[in-house]
Design a protein around this motif. Sequence first.
Motif, PDB file in Angstrom:
ATOM      1  N   TYR A 142       0.851  -1.178   0.000  1.00 16.81           N
ATOM      2  CA  TYR A 142       0.000   0.000   0.000  1.00 16.81           C
ATOM      3  C   TYR A 142       0.895   1.239   0.000  1.00 16.81           C
ATOM      4  N   SER A 143       0.339   2.349  -0.435  1.00 16.52           N
ATOM      5  CA  SER A 143       1.049   3.623  -0.328  1.00 16.52           C
ATOM      6  C   SER A 143       0.408   4.458   0.768  1.00 16.52           C
ATOM      7  N   MET A 144       1.178   5.418   1.302  1.00 19.44           N
ATOM      8  CA  MET A 144       0.601   6.305   2.305  1.00 19.44           C
ATOM      9  C   MET A 144      -0.511   7.147   1.692  1.00 19.44           C
ATOM     10  N   GLY A 145      -0.377   7.497   0.435  1.00 21.44           N
ATOM     11  CA  GLY A 145      -1.440   8.250  -0.226  1.00 21.44           C
ATOM     12  C   GLY A 145      -2.754   7.489  -0.235  1.00 21.44           C
ATOM     13  N   THR A 146      -2.681   6.177  -0.413  1.00 15.42           N
ATOM     14  CA  THR A 146      -3.894   5.351  -0.385  1.00 15.42           C
ATOM     15  C   THR A 146      -4.505   5.331   1.007  1.00 15.42           C
ATOM     16  N   LEU A 147      -3.678   5.214   2.042  1.00 14.38           N
ATOM     17  CA  LEU A 147      -4.192   5.197   3.409  1.00 14.38           C
ATOM     18  C   LEU A 147      -4.805   6.543   3.787  1.00 14.38           C
ATOM     19  N   VAL A 148      -4.197   7.618   3.327  1.00 17.84           N
ATOM     20  CA  VAL A 148      -4.766   8.950   3.562  1.00 17.84           C
ATOM     21  C   VAL A 148      -6.100   9.088   2.838  1.00 17.84           C
ATOM     22  N   ARG A 149      -6.162   8.604   1.622  1.00 16.86           N
ATOM     23  CA  ARG A 149      -7.420   8.683   0.855  1.00 16.86           C
ATOM     24  C   ARG A 149      -8.513   7.847   1.513  1.00 16.86           C
ATOM     25  N   ASP A 150      -8.173   6.714   2.090  1.00 19.43           N
ATOM     26  CA  ASP A 150      -9.167   5.919   2.815  1.00 19.43           C
ATOM     27  C   ASP A 150      -9.794   6.749   3.931  1.00 19.43           C
ATOM     28  N   ALA A 151      -8.948   7.410   4.735  1.00 16.07           N
ATOM     29  CA  ALA A 151      -9.453   8.236   5.832  1.00 16.07           C
ATOM     30  C   ALA A 151     -10.293   9.387   5.292  1.00 16.07           C
ATOM     31  N   GLU A 152      -9.818  10.011   4.232  1.00 19.61           N
ATOM     32  CA  GLU A 152     -10.548  11.126   3.614  1.00 19.61           C
ATOM     33  C   GLU A 152     -11.932  10.688   3.148  1.00 19.61           C
ATOM     34  N   CYS A 153     -12.007   9.547   2.482  1.00 15.03           N
ATOM     35  CA  CYS A 153     -13.293   9.065   1.968  1.00 15.03           C
ATOM     36  C   CYS A 153     -14.231   8.667   3.103  1.00 15.03           C
ATOM     37  N   LEU A 154     -13.685   8.084   4.166  1.00 18.06           N
ATOM     38  CA  LEU A 154     -14.515   7.738   5.317  1.00 18.06           C
ATOM     39  C   LEU A 154     -15.129   8.989   5.923  1.00 18.06           C
ATOM     40  N   LEU A 155     -14.330  10.033   6.124  1.00 21.95           N
ATOM     41  CA  LEU A 155     -14.853  11.256   6.725  1.00 21.95           C
ATOM     42  C   LEU A 155     -15.846  11.955   5.807  1.00 21.95           C
ATOM     43  N   ASP A 156     -15.601  11.897   4.506  1.00 27.01           N
ATOM     44  CA  ASP A 156     -16.600  12.442   3.572  1.00 27.01           C
ATOM     45  C   ASP A 156     -17.903  11.657   3.657  1.00 27.01           C
ATOM     46  N   HIS A 157     -17.793  10.340   3.738  1.00 26.74           N
ATOM     47  CA  HIS A 157     -18.985   9.497   3.851  1.00 26.74           C
ATOM     48  C   HIS A 157     -19.789   9.843   5.101  1.00 26.74           C
ATOM     49  N   LEU A 158     -19.096  10.126   6.186  1.00 28.80           N
ATOM     50  CA  LEU A 158     -19.752  10.444   7.455  1.00 28.80           C
ATOM     51  C   LEU A 158     -20.054  11.934   7.604  1.00 28.80           C
ATOM     52  N   LYS A 159     -19.715  12.712   6.557  1.00 28.96           N
ATOM     53  CA  LYS A 159     -19.959  14.162   6.545  1.00 28.96           C
ATOM     54  C   LYS A 159     -19.271  14.859   7.726  1.00 28.96           C
ATOM     55  N   VAL A 160     -18.043  14.460   7.971  1.00 25.77           N
ATOM     56  CA  VAL A 160     -17.260  15.025   9.072  1.00 25.77           C
ATOM     57  C   VAL A 160     -16.442  16.209   8.574  1.00 25.77           C
ATOM     58  N   ARG A 161     -16.558  17.313   9.284  1.00 24.32           N
ATOM     59  CA  ARG A 161     -15.728  18.488   9.057  1.00 24.32           C
ATOM     60  C   ARG A 161     -15.214  18.973  10.409  1.00 24.32           C
ATOM     61  N   ASP A 162     -14.077  19.626  10.386  1.00 24.21           N
ATOM     62  CA  ASP A 162     -13.531  20.264  11.588  1.00 24.21           C
ATOM     63  C   ASP A 162     -13.381  19.292  12.757  1.00 24.21           C
ATOM     64  N   CYS A 163     -12.819  18.129  12.502  1.00 28.13           N
ATOM     65  CA  CYS A 163     -12.606  17.161  13.584  1.00 28.13           C
ATOM     66  C   CYS A 163     -11.261  17.403  14.253  1.00 28.13           C
ATOM     67  N   VAL A 164     -11.101  16.821  15.425  1.00 26.04           N
ATOM     68  CA  VAL A 164      -9.780  16.603  15.999  1.00 26.04           C
ATOM     69  C   VAL A 164      -9.380  15.181  15.624  1.00 26.04           C
ATOM     70  N   PHE A 165      -8.270  15.048  14.939  1.00 26.07           N
ATOM     71  CA  PHE A 165      -7.813  13.748  14.429  1.00 26.07           C
ATOM     72  C   PHE A 165      -6.672  13.273  15.315  1.00 26.07           C
ATOM     73  N   VAL A 166      -6.874  12.121  15.955  1.00 22.24           N
ATOM     74  CA  VAL A 166      -5.878  11.542  16.858  1.00 22.24           C
ATOM     75  C   VAL A 166      -5.255  10.339  16.157  1.00 22.24           C
ATOM     76  N   GLY A 167      -3.984  10.433  15.834  1.00 18.23           N
ATOM     77  CA  GLY A 167      -3.323   9.351  15.120  1.00 18.23           C
ATOM     78  C   GLY A 167      -2.115   8.846  15.877  1.00 18.23           C
ATOM     79  N   LEU A 168      -2.017   7.525  16.016  1.00 18.37           N
ATOM     80  CA  LEU A 168      -0.901   6.911  16.736  1.00 18.37           C
ATOM     81  C   LEU A 168      -0.063   6.100  15.755  1.00 18.37           C
ATOM     82  N   SER A 169       1.246   6.357  15.749  1.00 18.65           N
ATOM     83  CA  SER A 169       2.186   5.654  14.885  1.00 18.65           C
ATOM     84  C   SER A 169       1.825   5.870  13.409  1.00 18.65           C
ATOM     85  N   ILE A 170       1.500   4.825  12.654  1.00 21.74           N
ATOM     86  CA  ILE A 170       1.096   5.035  11.269  1.00 21.74           C
ATOM     87  C   ILE A 170      -0.166   5.898  11.201  1.00 21.74           C
TER      88      ILE A 170
END
Length: 262
Positions: free
Chosen positions: A68-96
């Motif tokens: 996988y590429s990091m761009g793909t993993l970022v796009r997964d998160a982006e698409c999930l948040l778009d699906h859930l109509k999330v804006r202005d979140c606090v994003f907590v990420g650990l390690s990867i």
Amino acid sequence: MPFVEIGSIRLHYLDEGPPDGPPVVFANSLGTDLHLWDAILPLLPAGLRIIRYDKRGHGRSDCPPAPYSMGTLVRDAECLLDHLKVRDCVFVGLSIGGMIAQGLAVKRLDQIRAMVLSNTAAKIGQPAMWDERIAAVQAGRIEALADSICERWFSRAFRDSGQYLPWRRMLASQPAEGYIGCSAAISGTDFYTPTSGLRLPTLGIAGTEDGSTPPDLVRETVELIRGSKFRLIRRAGHLPCVEQPTEYARLLTEFLHDTGHK
């Protein structure tokens, strides 16, 4: 169980709390699933909308062929948040998950208003190290590396107590292909330049006993972002939300209040 279709795969996620509450999104580490955060959630302020997900190749999400590429993993998160109509979140990420946070903040500041970079860095390790780890998993599955990984994940006291064993089982149960795929994504990522251009409220968290992303490495990345804060959790390794959930939740709650995300 809730899933979202992203391209040819399905991502598993949990969306809990009031739908109109301030959204907090959690992205977990390599070799863990969304239950990484279980211990801290009851300790957070009431009224938050809590979103967790299994990245591709982990937990109940689909496991496509590596790499996988990091761009793909970022796009997964982006698409999930778009699906859930999330804006202005606090994003907590650990390690990867923290690398995903950095990439998403560069790409979609409408989705993220603040972020927590926990036990992570703009660049983690060198390609040769990741090549060796990938080869070891290919030869003997994750079980072959589980003990050495847990030594980096947890303090000696936590390991000696036996409390690490459920997390070792979680690690060993992840699909080898998913672990390999995400290892390749980390290997190919260097976010020093894009992260240094970010200007959003950021909290860095490190564990004193972290053998994967030592405190100085986390601090170096967090200090790329002007105005960021750095906090150190003692007697904790790479997964301080597991070893020291009360202190982790306290720091996160303080950050939510400081950023007006409540």
